[in-house]
Design an enzyme around this catalytic site. Structure first.
Site, PDB file in Angstrom:
ATOM      1  N   ASP A  96      20.200  36.498  36.362  1.00 40.04           N
ATOM      2  CA  ASP A  96      20.486  36.669  37.775  1.00 40.04           C
ATOM      3  C   ASP A  96      19.466  37.658  38.342  1.00 40.04           C
ATOM      4  O   ASP A  96      18.767  38.342  37.586  1.00 40.04           O
ATOM      5  CB  ASP A  96      21.914  37.200  37.945  1.00 40.04           C
ATOM      6  N   PHE A 132      33.100  37.680  55.463  1.00 37.55           N
ATOM      7  CA  PHE A 132      31.956  37.030  54.807  1.00 37.55           C
ATOM      8  C   PHE A 132      32.390  36.327  53.517  1.00 37.55           C
ATOM      9  O   PHE A 132      33.240  36.829  52.785  1.00 37.55           O
ATOM     10  CB  PHE A 132      30.893  38.075  54.480  1.00 37.55           C
ATOM     11  N   ARG A 139      16.014  41.600  51.355  1.00 41.09           N
ATOM     12  CA  ARG A 139      17.180  40.765  51.632  1.00 41.09           C
ATOM     13  C   ARG A 139      17.406  40.773  53.144  1.00 41.09           C
ATOM     14  O   ARG A 139      17.495  41.840  53.752  1.00 41.09           O
ATOM     15  CB  ARG A 139      18.418  41.306  50.903  1.00 41.09           C
ATOM     16  N   ASP A 162      19.751  33.994  46.253  1.00 37.97           N
ATOM     17  CA  ASP A 162      18.922  34.447  47.372  1.00 37.97           C
ATOM     18  C   ASP A 162      17.975  33.349  47.837  1.00 37.97           C
ATOM     19  O   ASP A 162      17.735  32.360  47.142  1.00 37.97           O
ATOM     20  CB  ASP A 162      18.121  35.679  46.966  1.00 37.97           C
ATOM     21  N   ASN A 214      29.813  35.620  40.080  1.00 40.56           N
ATOM     22  CA  ASN A 214      29.119  34.334  40.188  1.00 40.56           C
ATOM     23  C   ASN A 214      28.267  34.022  38.980  1.00 40.56           C
ATOM     24  O   ASN A 214      27.695  32.940  38.886  1.00 40.56           O
ATOM     25  CB  ASN A 214      28.257  34.314  41.458  1.00 40.56           C
ATOM     26  N   ASP A 215      28.171  34.950  38.034  1.00 39.83           N
ATOM     27  CA  ASP A 215      27.388  34.724  36.816  1.00 39.83           C
ATOM     28  C   ASP A 215      28.262  34.377  35.616  1.00 39.83           C
ATOM     29  O   ASP A 215      27.741  34.123  34.526  1.00 39.83           O
ATOM     30  CB  ASP A 215      26.565  35.980  36.475  1.00 39.83           C
TER      31      ASP A 215
END
Length: 1127
Positions: free
Chosen positions: A504, A652, A710, A792, A908-909
């Protein structure tokens, strides 16, 4: 618009009010649960607001909160309400997002349970468990059968158990019953003792946990009483005080805060240290516990593992109307109450049904590559054992048939028994049965060919290796004070064979410490100059409050914001930073400062490092967030405190990639502030207005991304009363709907978030961790391919690739950004042709986005992607979802035998970590989900170098050597016994005592191999780090392979010949005849004396020096394994 009725029946003229209780809507905007966001719910429950949206200015500056809609609990309260004119009130709505989307599913009777508040007897009619927990695996009654059942999952143990049973048959008893049972019993006992000790500690921990005191309301005593945690039942009303742990999963009823807010720390649940906010419903906020009764019912979903999901409805006497409950209204077992004096809640899940207990399952165990390959060699040895036993049996049968007429005349073998007065039949069953007996006796005698002690030796070796890895100072994270963690002891040696590393980006390669770097407002970039302004502070009650972190600011922008003359640019800039200060879920916490008296720090606590960076940036430019309640925020704007009422919040999530907030400004105007990723925001902007600003902002976004920043886009939309009422009406229907709630909330969010006017964009820097470029270069030199899998945008990932030295200028970059399956196929074909035509010296890098992977993974294009990706030296996957990360790992695992390693820090990993052969979790800022799912955990990406290149190499070489050495020593022993049998008329007479044979590999020779497996170093640490190419030995399986195994067996065969036949030839014509038993005894002693010297087994040296130990002692009076009376 119909008003929501109170839950209890009120008089007809009781004022009605709206309670916008945003419960479980959020990620519904996309209809699915987000997997990458670690944001917890913040249900903004606010004060009620006047129906005409028109209030006194005093209302906006006064910190007091208007009355809430609540349960009627007394006649006095009712009378007071009757004298008040009816009003409509708006309280803030929140569409809860991210991983809360899972709570939007529709539930029916079969999927739900009924909880009657303050009535545990009625609530537990269906037999819900109490609040006691048990993490232990065994009890006194189940330990022996359950532990043995688990151990015998190893086929080798079953094999030895069968041999033990065969040896108990009198005709087949090569060893005594005790000697045959001891090796297996010893191995099983060692493991059982270890398991018993571990489980004993679990029992002690459970006892302490279940005995902790809790404050529970007793209807009989009409007060709160102290009870142990284990006595809490579903339906009990529980009170938790500050700094106390929550004993079970509670739905909040009230808190010490008048707005119903509570702050919790969930570090024991998900590892996140930032405070989370939870809220009690207005309807229950003012109701005392003694007035809570079973007429108040909570209908909630059945227990599940999703700690970010909760779906329920709270109803009173009027069962046709209800208040929806979501993740923001529940506090989970294991959380600690902070900055809140007390909370009161009702238990909905207890004991093993709490979410933390449902998530306490152990990570599925993995088997190492060496252990899997060892099964192949074990099978070969089993075939060899069968061949040896068959050969001995055939030769014994031939010998018996040849001497069948002489058996009565042989000294130690005869058909008849002459010991009594009458000649009787001796224990003889005929040649056929004797041949059968010989085969099974041979299996028992030569069983040591398959080493029984190898498995327990491997476990002990891995334990020792793990100890030294944990103690390695080179893998100690000084910043967090955390050591390396070994969460799985089965795959230590796999660390020395890794070929692919899937990483990641955010929080793994980078620090996940966001620093506000650049800003674009109204199409103008303010990034030229950057200075730190330490003068920003807020005066509060005589104290000076300062933001805890200092942020670099642009002097030109600061001057623009502070201009006294009103201008369009100034208003644009002020609105931009107001959006940053208000469009978030940050909670300001005031802490004491050690700098000077009267100075305090404002610590912005939030669940997203990006949000924290933006709020600190707003504070640095003069927009200081100083207070947040459930219904409003207070922002200090250049020394003037202004109150902003929060009417709704769309949080979000990783699917929508944006959030929005509905705010009422002090001038009574209504605005919707929105922020999100450019891919999500550009589609909802109002293109007809400010087209030039949009184009300029897009150019700035491209520039920011190219430098690795970002990016986020910020926008605003003006709302009128009608639009707010429409939104409110839609939300009211959606939040109380029992069916289709998710789709209704999704439509609501999409409707309000459009025609947004762009304000600007921000660039946040997430710096690389220390030593990342050097670590990646070392891994590359070691022959390890590093792939980056990130959510990303492409430009950011490519920029990080260059800064981390993963990408180099001389690399040829192949980019796949397909919009359809056909375009992806065409690009893959063109890439394959280009790669085929290029010289091998040219290095390539593949960059592919998640949209393209949607058309490629799990289709026929997978094979083409595999060919292209494996030909490239570097692969960057951008905008990928969690399951796509796992799909990329599976792409390699399914088609190659190469070992894969996945490393990440966030939820998410998890899929990627569990899919890889080796999973590593980074103990970072995104919780402990990755760590909990991993095999190993560490603090920094650079620790991969000592972990793989040093410990991985050592572990692989040690374990490979130990396995081969075990096969070697046992093979030598068996072959020597075989040669000895050839000289004893194939009678299976052993050259060693039964006890020495049984304990040969279990005790006598186990310690040297274990010491070698833990401490042996073929190369020094300095050499392995200096020359990463040495790591390739494990990738090429040079330490353990079939060829080495065969050579080892041939070597053991040759050495056994030397060990046996050299003494045999030397003593062939000797006249030595110790104890008058012939040269067979002497030969056995000499031969067995050579095995320790050759096989490095010192214990047998002592035994060979003492003839009384009895090497070959059972030769006397033994024929085919039966002891006969000596003559």
């Amino acid at each position: 618009m119909a008003a929501e009725r109170p839950l209890l029946l009120l008089p007809a003229n009781t004022p009605q009010s709206y309670d916008f209780s945003p419960n479980d809507a959020a990620a519904a905007v996309n209809g699915g649960a987000a997997t990458s966001s670690s944001t917890a719910s913040l249900s903004l429950k606010s004060a009620t607001f006047a129906g005409k949206l028109s209030h006194d200015d005093k209302r906006h500056t006064k910190p007091s909160i208007s009355t809430f809609s609540s349960f009627t609990v007394s006649s006095t309260t009712t009378k007071q309400r009757q004298t008040t004119p009816p009003t409509r009130s708006y309280s803030p709505r929140r569409l809860e997002s991210g991983h809360f989307a899972a709570s939007q599913k529709d539930i029916n009777e079969a999927q739900s349970r009924m909880v009657y508040v303050n009535d545990p007897d009625r609530s537990n009619i269906d037999g819900h468990p109490n609040n006691s927990i048990s993490t232990a695996k065994y009890s006194l009654l189940t330990f022996l059968p359950k532990n043995l059942f688990e151990q015998f999952h190893r086929i080798a143990y079953i094999y030895f158990l069968v041999l033990v049973c065969i040896n108990q048959i009198p005709q087949l008893g090569v060893f005594s019953p005790a000697a045959s049972i001891l090796p297996l019993a010893l191995v099983l006992s060692v493991t059982a003792v270890k398991d018993a000790y571990e489980d004993y500690r679990r029992h002690l921990s459970d006892r302490l946990e279940n005995s902790r005191p809790a404050t529970v309301f007793s209807p009989a005593a009409a007060s709160f009483v102290s009870k142990p945690w284990k006595a809490i039942r579903v339906g009990d009303v529980v009170k938790v005080h500050t700094n106390e742990a929550v004993p079970c999963d509670l739905v909040l009823l009230s808190t010490s805060d008048p707005t119903g807010v509570a702050y919790l720390q969930t570090i024991n649940l998900d590892g996140e240290s930032n405070l989370k906010t939870r809220y009690a419903k207005q309807e229950t906020l003012s109701v005392s516990p003694e007035n809570l009764n079973s007429t108040i019912v909570i209908r909630c979903e059945n227990p599940n593992r999703n700690i970010y999901s909760f779906h329920a409805n709270l109803t009173g006497n009027d069962r046709h109307r209800g208040v929806s409950l979501g993740p923001s209204n529940i506090v989970l077992r294991g959380c600690e109450l902070k900055n809140t004096t007390w909370v009161v809640g009702v238990a909905v899940y207890t004991g093993r049904e709490t979410k933390v207990m449902l998530n306490s399952s152990v990570v599925p165990s993995k088997r190492s590559r060496l252990e899997t390959q060892m099964n192949r060699e074990t099978l070969i040895l089993a075939v060899a054992l069968l061949a040896i036993c068959s050969t001995v049996t055939a030769l014994a049968g031939a010998w018996l048939f040849r001497h069948r007429d002489q058996l009565n005349d042989l000294p130690y073998y005869r058909k008849r028994d002459f010991s009594g007065e009458k000649i009787g039949k001796y224990d003889y069953y005929g040649i056929v049965w004797e041949i059968v007996f010989t085969f099974f006796m041979a299996v028992i005698l030569f069983q040591v060919l398959i080493p029984i002690a190898l498995y327990i030796s491997m476990e002990l070796v891995r334990l020792g290796q793990a100890f030294f890895m944990i103690q390695d100072k080179n893998m100690f994270d000084k910043e967090t004070g955390k050591r390396f963690q070994c969460r799985s002891l089965n795959i230590n040696e796999d660390l020395g064979q890794i070929k692919y590393v899937f990483s990641d980006k955010t929080g793994t390669l980078t620090e996940n410490k966001m620093e506000f770097h650049s800003v674009s407002i109204a199409g103008e970039d303010y990034s030229a100059t950057a200075t730190i302004d330490d003068s920003i502070s807020v005066m509060e009650k005589g104290d000076k409050w300062k933001p805890k972190l200092r942020v670099r600011t642009d002097t030109k922008l600061v001057g623009l914001l502070r201009e006294s003359k009103r201008s369009e640019k100034r208003e644009f800039a002020r609105e931009f930073f107001l959006a940053l200060a208000s469009c978030n879920t940050i909670v300001p916490i005031v802490t004491e400062s050690k700098e000077a008296a009267g100075v305090k720090f404002i610590d912005y606590q939030g669940e997203s490092p990006d949000e924290q960076a933006l709020v600190y940036a707003a504070a640095a430019y003069g927009f200081v967030l100083v207070e947040r309640t459930s219904g409003h925020i207070v922002v200090d704007v250049f020394g003037e405190k202004q109150r902003f009422d929060i009417l709704g919040l769309h949080e979000f999530d990783s699917d929508r990639k944006r959030m929005s907030v509905i705010v009422r400004l002090p001038d009574k105007t209504l605005k919707l502030f929105v922020k999100g990723a450019d891919s999500s925001m550009l589609g909802i902007l109002k293109k007809t207005a400010n087209a030039d600003v949009i184009r300029a902002t897009e150019m700035h976004l491209q520039s920011y991304s190219s430098t690795g920043l970002r990016t986020l886009v910020i926008g605003a939309r003006e709302l009128n009363r009608k639009q707010l009422e429409e939104w409110h009406s839609s939300y009211e229907k959606a939040s109380t709907a029992l069916l289709g709630r998710g789709s209704l909330l999704k439509a609501l969010a999409n409707h309000i978030e459009n025609d947004v006017r762009i304000l600007g964009a921000s660039g946040i820097e997430d710096k690389l961790q220390q030593g990342v470029p050097e670590a990646i270069e070392s891994l590359r030199q070691a022959g390890i391919k590093v792939w980056i899998l990130t959510g990303d945008k492409q430009e950011t990932a490519v920029s990080i690739g260059y800064s981390s030295r993963l990408l180099t200028p001389e690399m040829t970059r192949i980019t796949i950004n397909g919009s359809s399956k056909e375009s992806c196929k065409k690009t893959l074909e063109e890439s394959a042709l280009a790669l085929g035509s290029k010289a091998r010296s040219t290095r390539h890098a593949l960059v592919i986005d998640g949209k393209s992977l949607l058309y490629i993974l799990e289709t026929e294009l997978e094979e083409e992607l595999f060919q292209v990706a494996t030909t490239c030296h570097v692969v960057l996957c951008c905008r990928v979802a969690p399951l796509q990360k796992a799909g990329i790992v599976a792409l390699i695992k399914k088609r190659t035998d190469d070992m894969t390693l996945a490393i990440g820090d966030g939820a998410n990993d998890v899929s990627m970590i569990q899919m890889a052969d080796v999973g590593i979790g980074i103990s970072g800022k995104e919780g402990r989900q990755a760590v909990m799912a991993s095999d190993f955990a560490m603090g920094q990406f650079r620790f991969l170098v000592p972990l793989l290149l040093v410990h991985g190499h050592w572990n692989y070489q040690r374990m490979a050597y130990m396995i081969l050495y075990n096969f070697y020593r046992n093979s030598v022993f068996v072959f020597v016994l075989l040669w000895y049998v050839l000289y004893t008329a194939f009678s299976l007479t052993s050259a060693v005592t039964e006890w020495s044979s049984a304990l040969y590999s279990v005790i006598y020779t186990a310690l040297p191999t274990i010491v070698v497996g833990i401490l042996d170093k073929d190369l020094s640490r300095r050499t392995l780090v200096k020359y990463p190419q040495l790591y390739g030995a494990g990738q090429r399986e040079e330490g353990y392979n079939l060829k080495l195994f065969i050579l080892t067996m041939l070597d053991s065969f040759w050495q056994s010949l030397v060990i046996f036949f050299v003494p045999c030839l030397a003593y062939r014509h000797s006249t030595v005849d110790g104890s008058s038993i012939g040269d067979l005894w002497t030969l056995a002693v000499v031969v067995m004396g050579h095995i320790p010297r050759d096989g490095n087994m010192g214990v047998l040296v002592l035994l060979s020096c003492n003839p009384c130990c009895g090497y070959g002692s059972k030769v006397q009076g033994q024929g085919f394994g039966r002891v006969l009376p000596a003559k």
